[in-house]
Design an enzyme around this catalytic site. Sequence first.
Site, mmCIF file in Angstrom:
data_model
loop_
_atom_site.group_PDB
_atom_site.id
_atom_site.type_symbol
_atom_site.label_atom_id
_atom_site.label_comp_id
_atom_site.label_asym_id
_atom_site.label_seq_id
_atom_site.Cartn_x
_atom_site.Cartn_y
_atom_site.Cartn_z
ATOM 1 N N HIS A 110 62.075 61.865 51.838
ATOM 2 C CA HIS A 110 63.097 62.886 52.092
ATOM 3 C C HIS A 110 63.993 62.301 53.182
ATOM 4 O O HIS A 110 63.521 61.520 54.020
ATOM 5 C CB HIS A 110 62.522 64.173 52.666
ATOM 6 C CG HIS A 110 61.486 64.860 51.833
ATOM 7 N ND1 HIS A 110 60.177 64.502 51.845
ATOM 8 C CD2 HIS A 110 61.585 65.922 50.991
ATOM 9 C CE1 HIS A 110 59.494 65.301 51.034
ATOM 10 N NE2 HIS A 110 60.330 66.171 50.493
ATOM 11 N N ASP A 113 62.440 62.437 56.533
ATOM 12 C CA ASP A 113 61.221 61.671 56.800
ATOM 13 C C ASP A 113 61.621 60.376 57.504
ATOM 14 O O ASP A 113 60.931 59.903 58.396
ATOM 15 C CB ASP A 113 60.505 61.250 55.504
ATOM 16 C CG ASP A 113 60.092 62.426 54.647
ATOM 17 O OD1 ASP A 113 59.849 63.509 55.203
ATOM 18 O OD2 ASP A 113 60.008 62.236 53.416
ATOM 19 N N GLU A 277 53.732 67.172 39.087
ATOM 20 C CA GLU A 277 52.733 66.999 40.169
ATOM 21 C C GLU A 277 51.425 67.688 39.785
ATOM 22 O O GLU A 277 51.414 68.844 39.350
ATOM 23 C CB GLU A 277 53.284 67.561 41.477
ATOM 24 C CG GLU A 277 52.287 67.455 42.627
ATOM 25 C CD GLU A 277 52.928 67.599 43.997
ATOM 26 O OE1 GLU A 277 54.067 67.117 44.184
ATOM 27 O OE2 GLU A 277 52.296 68.212 44.876
ATOM 28 N N ASP A 305 53.978 62.995 40.539
ATOM 29 C CA ASP A 305 53.496 63.095 41.912
ATOM 30 C C ASP A 305 51.986 63.238 41.826
ATOM 31 O O ASP A 305 51.464 64.253 41.336
ATOM 32 C CB ASP A 305 54.121 64.293 42.648
ATOM 33 C CG ASP A 305 55.374 63.891 43.420
ATOM 34 O OD1 ASP A 305 55.858 62.756 43.212
ATOM 35 O OD2 ASP A 305 55.858 64.698 44.228
ATOM 36 N N ASP A 316 48.249 74.372 47.638
ATOM 37 C CA ASP A 316 48.622 72.983 47.380
ATOM 38 C C ASP A 316 47.921 72.103 48.421
ATOM 39 O O ASP A 316 48.478 71.804 49.467
ATOM 40 C CB ASP A 316 50.160 72.894 47.528
ATOM 41 C CG ASP A 316 50.763 71.698 46.833
ATOM 42 O OD1 ASP A 316 50.053 70.997 46.116
ATOM 43 O OD2 ASP A 316 51.981 71.482 47.010
ATOM 44 N N ASP A 318 47.011 69.001 48.151
ATOM 45 C CA ASP A 318 47.542 67.629 48.161
ATOM 46 C C ASP A 318 46.498 66.580 48.536
ATOM 47 O O ASP A 318 46.757 65.706 49.364
ATOM 48 C CB ASP A 318 48.721 67.515 49.143
ATOM 49 C CG ASP A 318 49.994 68.149 48.619
ATOM 50 O OD1 ASP A 318 50.078 68.418 47.406
ATOM 51 O OD2 ASP A 318 50.917 68.379 49.431
ATOM 52 N N ASP A 348 51.865 61.778 46.336
ATOM 53 C CA ASP A 348 52.270 62.933 47.145
ATOM 54 C C ASP A 348 50.971 63.606 47.620
ATOM 55 O O ASP A 348 50.622 64.699 47.185
ATOM 56 C CB ASP A 348 53.129 63.882 46.301
ATOM 57 C CG ASP A 348 53.823 64.917 47.158
ATOM 58 O OD1 ASP A 348 53.547 64.970 48.363
ATOM 59 O OD2 ASP A 348 54.646 65.683 46.614
HETATM 60 C C1 XLS Z 1 55.871 69.995 47.735
HETATM 61 C C2 XLS Z 1 56.425 68.914 46.945
HETATM 62 C C3 XLS Z 1 57.267 67.930 47.741
HETATM 63 C C4 XLS Z 1 58.141 67.139 46.814
HETATM 64 C C5 XLS Z 1 59.283 66.440 47.479
HETATM 65 O O1 XLS Z 1 54.960 70.689 47.327
HETATM 66 O O2 XLS Z 1 55.390 68.268 46.281
HETATM 67 O O3 XLS Z 1 56.452 67.103 48.507
HETATM 68 O O4 XLS Z 1 57.417 66.207 46.098
HETATM 69 O O5 XLS Z 1 60.141 67.325 48.098
HETATM 70 NI NI NI Z 2 55.663 66.542 45.168
HETATM 71 NI NI NI Z 3 53.467 69.425 46.207
#
Ligand code: XLS
Ligand code: NI
Ligand code: NI
Length: 446
Positions: A110, A113, A277, A305, A316, A318, A348
């Site tokens: 981003h 970032d 994702e 992702d 989420d 992740d 991600d």
């Molecule tokens: C959030 C998203 C974010 C996107 C990029 O949940 O996964 O990380 O991949 O903005």
């Molecule tokens: Ni993402």
């Molecule tokens: Ni995400």
Amino acid sequence: MAKINLTTGDREYFQGVPRIKYEGRESDNPFAYKFYNEEQVVAGKTMKDHLRFAVAYWHSFCGNGGDPFGSPTKIFPWFEHTDADQQAKDKMDAAFEFITKLGLPFYCFHDFDLVNEGPSFTESTRRLEKISDYAIEKQKASGVQLLWGTANLFSNPRYMNGAATNPDFNVVAYAGAQLKNALDVTIKLGGLNYVFWGGREGYMSLLNTNMKKEVEHLARMLHMAKDYARSQGFKGTFFIEPKPMEPTKHQYDFDAATVIAFLREFDLMNDFKLNIEVNHATLAQHTFSHELQVAADAGLLGSIDANRGDYQNGWDTDQFPNNLLELVESVLVILEAGGIKDGGINFDAKTRRNSTDLDDLFHAHIGGIDTFARALLIAQDILNNSDYRKLRAQRYESFSSSDAQAFEKGELSLDQLAKISQSIGEPEMISGRQEFYENLINRFIK
Ligand code: XLS
Ligand code: NI
Ligand code: NI
């Protein structure tokens, strides 16, 4: 003065960690790949070209382990300097050292970032220009490329009611300015693609929301972004990343099917594809493979992702991918769809709050990379050496009859279909044999 090594920077952040190499499944070296052998050819392509791995800047280099219940746990050395430009440069040195040591071809970011957002728009722009000059050098020295860039249009409080879908035009305009900068940086760095994840494009309550207007504004912004980027020579693909909820209660880009309908309605099908994702799929009560299949069937499978959710938690999380079965089923879909073309597999994913060693970043990525590589080998083995595809095709064999062909071509009326049924009578029961298929997949997991 000592010469700066542009690949590792003037300081080595991950000391003692070598370039991670493939050592095979028998190796017990935690700093080696057991399955990811980048030059190994699978179905006519190297693993590197199949998987196109990318490191996500935000989780690995900006995430500090802070959560709603506690302050940061990860005091990484690249956060040491408080000067904005110096910190951004240190972070980039660490990032490129890391990506190079993993031997991966891509990264993603981003705008904020790369640098911390400044006190004014002008200052943020200056910071971005400066760091992107440095990124050009780092990319050149390392060979690492930008898989995609994006704009963070959700963290700053000004976006609390949305960015492109904000009810206040002033915020929409600000979002446009930030988006333009993010596109400029992506193009400057030769980014292959550009991502739109909805951020706060959604709503918390319909009572204060004109949904139709907001969705139209979102489409308007995407058209403007596309037109601008194309006018600047951007040849890449735009991706929309569906997610059903979080941070808003109801995100407009709910899932793959919703986004495809949106792209069709607003005439964006030629320039946009989907970034699927894993954890967003499961939040939408789908499987990852389902979302991939929906995108692939529409010819819109763009990028991935990679992460995973938690079976017990409904948010989420992740986490890094490590569920082999989930990935085998997903890579089957990807291979049958002809593979990932424009996009890649972006991690991600974040290490846990209490994974505080620098080494943990390596273990996390090595694990995710190896799980995907292993899934690729297994999926290819299934497609090559089993009756999987044949058996699935056989389930639809009855559609080769002339009546069924007429049905598929739209040459039958409902009246004619009813007559055909009357001549056949009650159909026989045919087993779906789900457990048989599950066992077939299992047999190849070795
Ligand atoms: C959030 C998203 C974010 C996107 C990029 O949940 O996964 O990380 O991949 O903005
Ligand atoms: Ni993402
Ligand atoms: Ni995400």
